[in-house]
Design a protein around this motif. Structure first.
Motif, PDB file in Angstrom:
ATOM      1  N   VAL A 239      39.331  18.932  46.877  1.00 51.56           N
ATOM      2  CA  VAL A 239      40.355  18.186  46.532  1.00 51.56           C
ATOM      3  C   VAL A 239      40.193  16.783  47.078  1.00 51.56           C
ATOM      4  O   VAL A 239      39.595  16.846  48.474  1.00 51.56           O
ATOM      5  N   LEU A 240      40.629  15.740  46.568  1.00 53.18           N
ATOM      6  CA  LEU A 240      40.570  14.496  47.248  1.00 53.18           C
ATOM      7  C   LEU A 240      41.700  14.292  48.010  1.00 53.18           C
ATOM      8  O   LEU A 240      43.102  14.264  47.510  1.00 53.18           O
ATOM      9  N   ARG A 241      41.730  13.806  49.184  1.00 61.00           N
ATOM     10  CA  ARG A 241      42.876  13.635  50.124  1.00 61.00           C
ATOM     11  C   ARG A 241      43.140  12.260  50.370  1.00 61.00           C
ATOM     12  O   ARG A 241      42.157  11.163  50.520  1.00 61.00           O
ATOM     13  N   GLU A 242      44.294  11.871  50.850  1.00 61.46           N
ATOM     14  CA  GLU A 242      44.560  10.710  51.273  1.00 61.46           C
ATOM     15  C   GLU A 242      45.483  10.911  52.536  1.00 61.46           C
ATOM     16  O   GLU A 242      46.687  11.072  52.632  1.00 61.46           O
ATOM     17  N   ASP A 243      45.200  10.552  53.859  1.00 66.40           N
ATOM     18  CA  ASP A 243      45.800  10.837  55.007  1.00 66.40           C
ATOM     19  C   ASP A 243      46.175   9.813  55.934  1.00 66.40           C
ATOM     20  O   ASP A 243      44.982   8.834  56.126  1.00 66.40           O
ATOM     21  N   PHE A 244      47.212   9.757  56.514  1.00 63.71           N
ATOM     22  CA  PHE A 244      47.662   8.534  57.335  1.00 63.71           C
ATOM     23  C   PHE A 244      46.859   8.990  58.837  1.00 63.71           C
ATOM     24  O   PHE A 244      46.713  10.086  59.173  1.00 63.71           O
ATOM     25  N   LEU A 245      46.394   8.032  59.381  1.00 59.72           N
ATOM     26  CA  LEU A 245      45.677   8.204  60.785  1.00 59.72           C
ATOM     27  C   LEU A 245      46.532   7.600  61.741  1.00 59.72           C
ATOM     28  O   LEU A 245      46.849   8.428  62.699  1.00 59.72           O
ATOM     29  N   THR A 246      46.940   6.364  61.735  1.00 63.67           N
ATOM     30  CA  THR A 246      47.590   5.658  63.022  1.00 63.67           C
ATOM     31  C   THR A 246      48.239   4.399  62.811  1.00 63.67           C
ATOM     32  O   THR A 246      47.849   3.849  61.800  1.00 63.67           O
ATOM     33  N   PHE A 247      49.123   4.035  63.579  1.00 60.17           N
ATOM     34  CA  PHE A 247      49.711   2.776  63.743  1.00 60.17           C
ATOM     35  C   PHE A 247      48.908   1.950  64.604  1.00 60.17           C
ATOM     36  O   PHE A 247      48.814   2.529  65.995  1.00 60.17           O
ATOM     37  N   VAL A 248      48.601   0.822  64.500  1.00 60.06           N
ATOM     38  CA  VAL A 248      48.017  -0.037  65.738  1.00 60.06           C
ATOM     39  C   VAL A 248      48.547  -1.554  65.707  1.00 60.06           C
ATOM     40  O   VAL A 248      48.753  -2.188  64.779  1.00 60.06           O
ATOM     41  N   PRO A 249      49.413  -1.802  67.072  1.00 61.03           N
ATOM     42  CA  PRO A 249      50.079  -3.253  67.096  1.00 61.03           C
ATOM     43  C   PRO A 249      48.992  -4.126  67.068  1.00 61.03           C
ATOM     44  O   PRO A 249      47.911  -4.052  67.724  1.00 61.03           O
ATOM     45  N   VAL A 250      49.277  -5.308  66.421  1.00 58.58           N
ATOM     46  CA  VAL A 250      48.249  -6.161  66.419  1.00 58.58           C
ATOM     47  C   VAL A 250      48.904  -7.595  66.668  1.00 58.58           C
ATOM     48  O   VAL A 250      50.211  -7.591  66.418  1.00 58.58           O
ATOM     49  N   HIS A 251      48.196  -8.534  67.298  1.00 56.72           N
ATOM     50  CA  HIS A 251      48.794  -9.810  67.725  1.00 56.72           C
ATOM     51  C   HIS A 251      48.114 -10.950  66.913  1.00 56.72           C
ATOM     52  O   HIS A 251      48.703 -12.083  66.736  1.00 56.72           O
TER      53      HIS A 251
END
Length: 459
Positions: A239-251
């Motif tokens: 199956v083709l999957r799409e998973d969230f990994l992380t949030f990264v704060p950026v400046h």
């Protein structure tokens, strides 16, 4: 006879009260030892064994009652010296007892943590907030005056309805070892997140190729957050999957800054970037720029990572451009004004609801929906509802017009205008196609071939 106690040999105490032995005994006395395997247990007992072998009976204090519990490191030192005078068989028996007690403490502490961890997991799966107005201190079996949050409430309910072990623990545990504080809750939640993320990384690593999806937005704390998702093929489930990994704060929100954060994050997570075959972003210049955009910088390092503009975002832009016709834009503005007119007054809302029940008794909804300001495809339901409720809306405005201001009359005349009615019909027909197409384009297991086929069918 002198009452002065004999001095203990400093060498024996130093060898026994090393930094490691202090930590081990402290964890035993406070019931939160974290040693989890036989090798660690042997290592923890080793300082005691060396102290027993090197101790002498001359250091025993005759005034110390060794039958009482050990409460300090000095008492432990006396106890070791006392045990040093025993035969070897009794020494082995004492070490075994310490070993067994250590194992028992570990097992007991783990059993106490299980209901706490299970409760936090339940709150997470059901999307319950954990905290309340008072979420610190010991959990009482009595109902609190103030709301102390779902987490403490669920633990109390569990203790009151059969879990006697948990009840005893909550009532008798030390105040510094309850494991229910907000700090511990956050730590357990972070561990859950790391375990889930680690499991996803393992699945991605087994795949031959993957693509990255990313977007940046500002959260409620006014911090730029870079959300990263991975699209890959899971061979075990085919199956083709799409998973969230992380949030990264950026400046640094420039193309170079975002690309650097993206690549560094993927490397830190342990992904092999040589397997990167695709990039998916929106059409902003920072992300899609051909020279200084994120996709160009990533592609320079990994040429096989082809960039694809988000198709759902492209559809949204097409609708926005198509609606630049003055009549269509005016119709959307009138629908928005009409929704605001009814929503801003409970009396008007009641009048509209009564008219809908009177004219359309089988209607599924009795309230207008506001137009989405950013996503045009989501305007479909609002436009369709407005078209369906057109007759009740006119009847409600006529009733309100009897004792209201000129605004009601202006809305009534505008809605009854032929040009507006044609624009609403055209808009609803157009959005009826694009709404379902947009939903299909955002499904997780869609591929490029099926997406193109569906677009051709709609066109």
């Amino acid at each position: 006879m002198s009452d002065k106690k004999p001095k203990r040999k400093q060498g024996n105490l130093d060898s026994f009260f090393s930094k490691k032995s202090k930590m081990e005994f402290k964890s035993i006395n406070h019931n939160y030892c974290e040693i989890s395997n036989t090798a660690a247990l042997s290592e923890a007992i080793e300082p005691i064994s060396s102290a027993l072998d090197s101790s002498s009976t001359s250091n025993i204090s005759p005034q110390k009652d060794l039958s009482k519990p050990i409460n300090s490191k000095y008492d432990i030192g006396l106890y070791v010296n006392y045990v040093g005078s025993l035969p070897n068989e009794e020494k082995v028996s004492i070490l075994n007892n310490l070993n067994n007690q250590l194992k028992e403490d570990i097992l007991q502490n783990r059993n106490m943590l299980k209901p706490i961890i299970q409760t936090i997991r339940l709150c997470g799966r059901q999307q319950f907030g954990l905290r309340g107005h008072q979420d610190s201190g010991r959990i009482s079996m009595k109902e609190p005056i103030k709301n102390d949050g779902n987490f403490r409430c669920l633990l109390r309910h569990r203790a009151q309805h059969g879990d006697n072990t948990l009840k005893k623990y909550l009532e008798t545990c030390s105040s510094n070892a309850m494991y229910t504080s907000p700090l511990i809750q956050n730590e357990i939640i972070n561990i859950f997140g790391e375990l889930i993320q680690s499991d996803i990384i393992k699945k991605i690593s087994k795949s031959n190729y993957f693509s990255v999806l990313a977007d940046e937005t500002t959260d409620i704390a006014q911090i730029e957050q870079f959300s990263i998702c991975i699209r890959y093929f899971e061979e075990e489930l085919v199956v083709l999957r799409e998973d969230f990994l992380t949030f990264v704060p950026v400046h640094d929100v420039t193309g170079l800054g975002l690309a650097t954060v993206l690549l560094n994050t993927l490397k830190e997570l342990g992904l092999d970037l040589d397997k990167l075959r695709g990039q998916g972003y929106d059409g902003a210049a920072t992300m899609s720029g051909n020279f200084r955009g994120v996709q160009a910088i990533v592609k320079k390092s990994y040429p096989k990572a082809l960039y694809t503009h988000c198709v759902s975002h492209s559809l949204n832009l097409c609708l926005s451009d198509a609606a630049k016709t003055q009549a269509i834009r005016n119709s959307f503005s009138i629908i928005s004004d009409c929704c605001t007119f009814f929503h801003s007054s409970a009396k008007r809302t009641t009048i509209l609801k009564n008219k809908i029940i009177e004219i359309l008794p089988n209607a599924q909804s009795f309230k207008l929906k506001s137009l989405c300001e950013t996503r045009w495809v989501l305007r479909h339901e609002a436009v369709m509802l407005f078209k369906e409720f057109l007759e009740p809306i006119v009847a409600a405005l006529e009733q309100i017009d009897c004792d209201s201001s000129n605004r009601t009359t202006s809305l009534l005349n505008t809605i009854c205008n032929f040009k507006f009615l044609v624009s609403v019909c055209v808009s609803s027909k157009l959005l009826s196609y694009t709404y379902h197409l947009s939903e299909y384009l955002q499904t997780k297991n869609i591929d490029l071939v099926n997406a193109l086929d569906r677009v051709n069918q709609e066109v």
